[in-house]
Design a protein around this motif. Structure first.
Motif, PDB file in Angstrom:
ATOM      1  N   LYS A   1      45.642  94.094  57.678  1.00  0.00           N
ATOM      2  CA  LYS A   1      45.970  94.964  56.531  1.00  0.00           C
ATOM      3  C   LYS A   1      45.740  96.428  56.906  1.00  0.00           C
ATOM      4  N   ALA A   2      44.609  96.682  57.570  1.00  0.00           N
ATOM      5  CA  ALA A   2      44.246  98.058  57.949  1.00  0.00           C
ATOM      6  C   ALA A   2      45.176  98.606  59.028  1.00  0.00           C
ATOM      7  N   LYS A   3      45.514  97.777  60.015  1.00  0.00           N
ATOM      8  CA  LYS A   3      46.336  98.224  61.140  1.00  0.00           C
ATOM      9  C   LYS A   3      47.825  98.322  60.809  1.00  0.00           C
ATOM     10  N   GLY A   4      48.266  97.497  59.863  1.00  0.00           N
ATOM     11  CA  GLY A   4      49.691  97.482  59.516  1.00  0.00           C
ATOM     12  C   GLY A   4      50.564  96.830  60.577  1.00  0.00           C
ATOM     13  N   THR A   5      49.961  95.936  61.373  1.00  0.00           N
ATOM     14  CA  THR A   5      50.711  95.243  62.431  1.00  0.00           C
ATOM     15  C   THR A   5      51.811  94.376  61.839  1.00  0.00           C
ATOM     16  N   LEU A   6      51.523  93.794  60.683  1.00  0.00           N
ATOM     17  CA  LEU A   6      52.519  92.977  59.990  1.00  0.00           C
ATOM     18  C   LEU A   6      52.884  93.636  58.665  1.00  0.00           C
ATOM     19  N   LYS A   7      54.135  93.497  58.259  1.00  0.00           N
ATOM     20  CA  LYS A   7      54.563  94.010  56.954  1.00  0.00           C
ATOM     21  C   LYS A   7      53.818  93.242  55.856  1.00  0.00           C
ATOM     22  N   PRO A   8      53.505  93.889  54.728  1.00  0.00           N
ATOM     23  CA  PRO A   8      52.739  93.223  53.659  1.00  0.00           C
ATOM     24  C   PRO A   8      53.335  91.873  53.233  1.00  0.00           C
ATOM     25  N   ALA A   9      54.671  91.805  53.134  1.00  0.00           N
ATOM     26  CA  ALA A   9      55.321  90.548  52.704  1.00  0.00           C
ATOM     27  C   ALA A   9      55.096  89.433  53.728  1.00  0.00           C
ATOM     28  N   VAL A  10      55.148  89.796  55.016  1.00  0.00           N
ATOM     29  CA  VAL A  10      54.935  88.817  56.093  1.00  0.00           C
ATOM     30  C   VAL A  10      53.478  88.355  56.092  1.00  0.00           C
ATOM     31  N   LEU A  11      52.562  89.312  55.937  1.00  0.00           N
ATOM     32  CA  LEU A  11      51.124  89.019  55.878  1.00  0.00           C
ATOM     33  C   LEU A  11      50.824  88.060  54.728  1.00  0.00           C
ATOM     34  N   ASN A  12      51.451  88.324  53.584  1.00  0.00           N
ATOM     35  CA  ASN A  12      51.255  87.495  52.397  1.00  0.00           C
ATOM     36  C   ASN A  12      51.817  86.087  52.591  1.00  0.00           C
ATOM     37  N   THR A  13      52.941  85.986  53.312  1.00  0.00           N
ATOM     38  CA  THR A  13      53.543  84.666  53.562  1.00  0.00           C
ATOM     39  C   THR A  13      52.654  83.825  54.468  1.00  0.00           C
ATOM     40  N   ILE A  14      52.078  84.455  55.501  1.00  0.00           N
ATOM     41  CA  ILE A  14      51.245  83.703  56.459  1.00  0.00           C
ATOM     42  C   ILE A  14      49.908  83.280  55.844  1.00  0.00           C
ATOM     43  N   PHE A  15      49.262  84.196  55.122  1.00  0.00           N
ATOM     44  CA  PHE A  15      47.899  83.908  54.645  1.00  0.00           C
ATOM     45  C   PHE A  15      47.815  83.538  53.163  1.00  0.00           C
ATOM     46  N   GLY A  16      48.873  83.805  52.401  1.00  0.00           N
ATOM     47  CA  GLY A  16      48.892  83.419  50.988  1.00  0.00           C
ATOM     48  C   GLY A  16      47.657  83.878  50.242  1.00  0.00           C
ATOM     49  N   PRO A  17      47.139  83.045  49.318  1.00  0.00           N
ATOM     50  CA  PRO A  17      45.954  83.448  48.527  1.00  0.00           C
ATOM     51  C   PRO A  17      44.628  83.130  49.231  1.00  0.00           C
ATOM     52  N   LEU A  18      44.590  83.245  50.560  1.00  0.00           N
ATOM     53  CA  LEU A  18      43.395  82.860  51.322  1.00  0.00           C
ATOM     54  C   LEU A  18      42.162  83.680  50.931  1.00  0.00           C
ATOM     55  N   GLU A  19      42.339  84.988  50.709  1.00  0.00           N
ATOM     56  CA  GLU A  19      41.191  85.835  50.331  1.00  0.00           C
ATOM     57  C   GLU A  19      40.606  85.398  48.986  1.00  0.00           C
TER      58      GLU A  19
ATOM     59  N   ALA B   1      48.903  75.084  49.420  1.00  0.00           N
ATOM     60  CA  ALA B   1      49.495  73.885  50.044  1.00  0.00           C
ATOM     61  C   ALA B   1      51.016  73.985  50.072  1.00  0.00           C
ATOM     62  N   GLU B   2      51.602  74.423  48.961  1.00  0.00           N
ATOM     63  CA  GLU B   2      53.064  74.527  48.875  1.00  0.00           C
ATOM     64  C   GLU B   2      53.618  75.562  49.853  1.00  0.00           C
ATOM     65  N   ASN B   3      52.794  76.572  50.161  1.00  0.00           N
ATOM     66  CA  ASN B   3      53.253  77.660  51.030  1.00  0.00           C
ATOM     67  C   ASN B   3      52.976  77.405  52.519  1.00  0.00           C
ATOM     68  N   LEU B   4      52.153  76.389  52.838  1.00  0.00           N
ATOM     69  CA  LEU B   4      51.670  76.229  54.218  1.00  0.00           C
ATOM     70  C   LEU B   4      52.789  76.019  55.246  1.00  0.00           C
ATOM     71  N   GLU B   5      53.821  75.263  54.871  1.00  0.00           N
ATOM     72  CA  GLU B   5      54.930  75.030  55.802  1.00  0.00           C
ATOM     73  C   GLU B   5      55.636  76.340  56.148  1.00  0.00           C
TER      74      GLU B   5
END
Length: 323
Positions: free
Chosen positions: A53-71, A107-111
């Motif tokens: 999040k701090a570095k901005g290596t991934l776009k916010p939408a991509v970051l959200n897709t990979i990690f979902g509601p993990l936080e 779970a629904e987003n993991l795939e």
């Protein structure tokens, strides 16, 4: 003289003390496993989500897709552990249950999360380098990000069963009911995902696209090699069969010298199961091997195996699928 009456144990007090000891043991077991789970989840939140999040290596939408509601899942478990440390199992679980839907959505987003992760590792050089660097940290102990992402689902399905199967399920019935419902939701989602991966794998094994394996509502059951007994006294033919909830597919290997399809299978026939009658011709006794008869409106298949257990397993699977 005095008559000494036998002392009657205070059964209510003893029962209460016994329950209290078991309640403490359940809370202790849950707390210990929760701490271990949080340590592992913290690796993903601290070394991946927060830094990315701090570095901005991934776009916010991509970051959200990979990690979902993990936080949010991590925060909910952290609050639960604080309750458990204070001995508040009941209130802790009731509070935790308000966040249970997060697990279902995760779970629904993991795939899609795994798909996006693979895509980014292929396309995004800086993310690929970052991931490799983080995974070499001693805290990871050789674990990969891919190993850690399914943790919330494993935690819900396996470890919260400590509560569901404890003697106190009745006392915290609402919490148990909520956990059970979401666990079923998660397990159903995981089962559907695993089935989709099996269908896709079989589709890729087959030559061409003529046979459509990826069909809505279809479930993969099993596969294996069987010998086909021909009707006119020819040689036995070794074929690979795939059993699904609605069809039985017969295939044979493509030519080993074929430039494109040497590792693939050619579909020979697709048999609808709703018109099938399964019989065990032999293999009822302790003799070796067995023979199955599969009757369709315009075809009868005789399938043989030298392993009796194999033919028994096929018989069970086929009869269950036909039913």
């Amino acid at each position: 003289c005095f008559l000494l009456l036998p002392t009657v144990p205070n059964t209510v007090e003893e029962q209460r003390a016994r329950w209290q000891r078991k309640w403490s043991r359940t809370a202790k077991e849950l707390l210990e496993t929760e701490h271990k789970y949080l340590e592992q989840l913290d690796l993903v939140v601290t070394f991946f989500v927060t830094i990315l999040k701090a570095k901005g290596t991934l776009k916010p939408a991509v970051l959200n897709t990979i990690f979902g509601p993990l936080e949010s899942i991590y925060s909910a478990s952290h609050v639960l552990s604080l309750h458990l440390e204070r001995g508040n199992l009941g209130p802790g679980l009731e509070n935790f249950c308000q966040n249970l839907e997060l697990y279902g959505h995760y779970a629904e987003n993991l795939e899609q999360a795994n798909k996006t992760l693979k895509e980014q590792l292929r396309k995004n050089k800086s993310f690929r380098r970052f991931k490799k660097l983080q995974e070499t940290r001693p805290q990871f102990q050789g674990r990969k990000l891919e190993d850690l992402l399914p943790l919330p689902l494993q935690r819900l399905c396996n470890t919260y069963s400590i509560v569901i199967t404890s003697e106190y399920a009745a006392i915290i019935s609402e919490a148990v009911k909520s956990i059970s419902e979401v666990s079923r939701w998660v397990q159903d989602t995981v089962r559907k995902r695993e089935n989709s991966l099996q269908l896709l794998r079989v589709q890729k094994l087959l030559k061409g696209q003529k046979t459509q394996v990826l069909t809505p509502g279809r479930w993969y059951i099993r596969e294996g090699w069987l010998l086909v007994v021909p009707s006119k006294g020819e040689e036995l033919k070794r074929r690979m069969f795939f059993l699904f909830s609605d069809v039985f597919i017969a295939t044979k290997p493509c030519h080993p010298l074929h430039p494109l399809n040497s590792n693939k299978l050619a579909c020979q026939a697709v048999y609808p199961l709703h018109q099938c009658v399964v019989d065990k011709v032999f293999g009822h006794t302790q003799s070796q091997g067995g023979l199955l008869s599969l009757s369709f409106p315009h075809k009868t298949l005789l399938l043989m195996s030298s392993e009796q257990q194999d033919i028994h397993d096929w018989y069970q699977s086929l009869t269950a699928a036909v039913r």
